[in-house]
Design a protein around this motif. Sequence first.
Motif, mmCIF file in Angstrom:
data_model
loop_
_atom_site.group_PDB
_atom_site.id
_atom_site.type_symbol
_atom_site.label_atom_id
_atom_site.label_comp_id
_atom_site.label_asym_id
_atom_site.label_seq_id
_atom_site.Cartn_x
_atom_site.Cartn_y
_atom_site.Cartn_z
ATOM 1 N N UNK A 196 105.354 18.230 -37.595
ATOM 2 C CA UNK A 196 104.869 17.774 -36.289
ATOM 3 C C UNK A 196 103.700 16.810 -36.445
ATOM 4 N N UNK A 197 102.821 17.076 -37.396
ATOM 5 C CA UNK A 197 101.700 16.165 -37.643
ATOM 6 C C UNK A 197 102.218 14.793 -38.058
ATOM 7 N N UNK A 198 103.180 14.766 -38.972
ATOM 8 C CA UNK A 198 103.738 13.484 -39.413
ATOM 9 C C UNK A 198 104.460 12.773 -38.281
ATOM 10 N N UNK A 199 105.120 13.533 -37.428
ATOM 11 C CA UNK A 199 105.827 12.931 -36.307
ATOM 12 C C UNK A 199 104.853 12.255 -35.345
ATOM 13 N N UNK A 200 103.773 12.895 -35.013
ATOM 14 C CA UNK A 200 102.850 12.367 -34.006
ATOM 15 C C UNK A 200 101.821 11.399 -34.576
ATOM 16 N N UNK A 201 101.261 11.701 -35.741
ATOM 17 C CA UNK A 201 100.122 10.934 -36.247
ATOM 18 C C UNK A 201 100.371 10.215 -37.562
ATOM 19 N N UNK A 202 101.438 10.496 -38.236
ATOM 20 C CA UNK A 202 101.685 9.926 -39.556
ATOM 21 C C UNK A 202 102.153 8.478 -39.500
ATOM 22 N N UNK A 203 102.344 7.906 -40.698
ATOM 23 C CA UNK A 203 102.821 6.534 -40.800
ATOM 24 C C UNK A 203 104.230 6.463 -40.207
ATOM 25 N N UNK A 204 104.476 5.444 -39.398
ATOM 26 C CA UNK A 204 105.747 5.257 -38.682
ATOM 27 C C UNK A 204 106.038 6.393 -37.715
ATOM 28 N N UNK A 205 104.993 7.019 -37.209
ATOM 29 C CA UNK A 205 105.156 8.088 -36.232
ATOM 30 C C UNK A 205 105.239 7.510 -34.828
ATOM 31 N N UNK A 206 105.090 8.379 -33.855
ATOM 32 C CA UNK A 206 105.211 7.965 -32.453
ATOM 33 C C UNK A 206 104.099 7.000 -32.028
ATOM 34 N N UNK A 207 102.915 7.157 -32.593
ATOM 35 C CA UNK A 207 101.802 6.258 -32.257
ATOM 36 C C UNK A 207 102.112 4.832 -32.738
ATOM 37 N N UNK A 208 102.617 4.706 -33.946
ATOM 38 C CA UNK A 208 102.998 3.388 -34.468
ATOM 39 C C UNK A 208 104.166 2.804 -33.682
ATOM 40 N N UNK A 209 105.102 3.645 -33.289
ATOM 41 C CA UNK A 209 106.248 3.187 -32.508
ATOM 42 C C UNK A 209 105.786 2.612 -31.177
ATOM 43 N N UNK A 210 104.854 3.299 -30.525
ATOM 44 C CA UNK A 210 104.330 2.825 -29.240
ATOM 45 C C UNK A 210 103.628 1.468 -29.410
ATOM 46 N N UNK A 211 102.853 1.325 -30.463
ATOM 47 C CA UNK A 211 102.165 0.054 -30.716
ATOM 48 C C UNK A 211 103.177 -1.059 -30.975
ATOM 49 N N UNK A 212 104.225 -0.761 -31.712
ATOM 50 C CA UNK A 212 105.259 -1.767 -31.986
ATOM 51 C C UNK A 212 106.007 -2.160 -30.717
ATOM 52 N N UNK A 213 106.283 -1.206 -29.842
ATOM 53 C CA UNK A 213 106.957 -1.526 -28.583
ATOM 54 C C UNK A 213 106.112 -2.454 -27.720
ATOM 55 N N UNK A 214 104.797 -2.230 -27.681
ATOM 56 C CA UNK A 214 103.908 -3.118 -26.933
ATOM 57 C C UNK A 214 103.914 -4.525 -27.538
#
Length: 92
Positions: free
Chosen positions: A16-34
């Motif tokens: 779960x940590x890797x999914x939310x905060x890790x490299x290529x996680x949801x945070x990076x995905x959101x930044x890429x979508x923007x």
Amino acid sequence: MRLFVFVLLCLLALLQYHLWFGKNGLRDRHALLEEVELVIESNSELRQRNLMMFSEIEDLKEGTDAIEERARNELGLVKEGETFFRIVPKED
């Protein structure tokens, strides 16, 4: 058995940590979508500008009206029989 459950819970927490905060996680995905949205918007503006330029090029190739308009605006073309008036504003 308790040790097995504890190991599974730790593994789940790590995943779960890797999914939310890790490299290529949801945070990076959101930044890429923007970033993709910004690029799409920029491309749309550039595509519109290109269409206007292509339209102007076609006008210059096919018709004399666009060439005459440019010559009048940019070079000050005055045809025979026309009178050119320049209105100069009064200085204070």
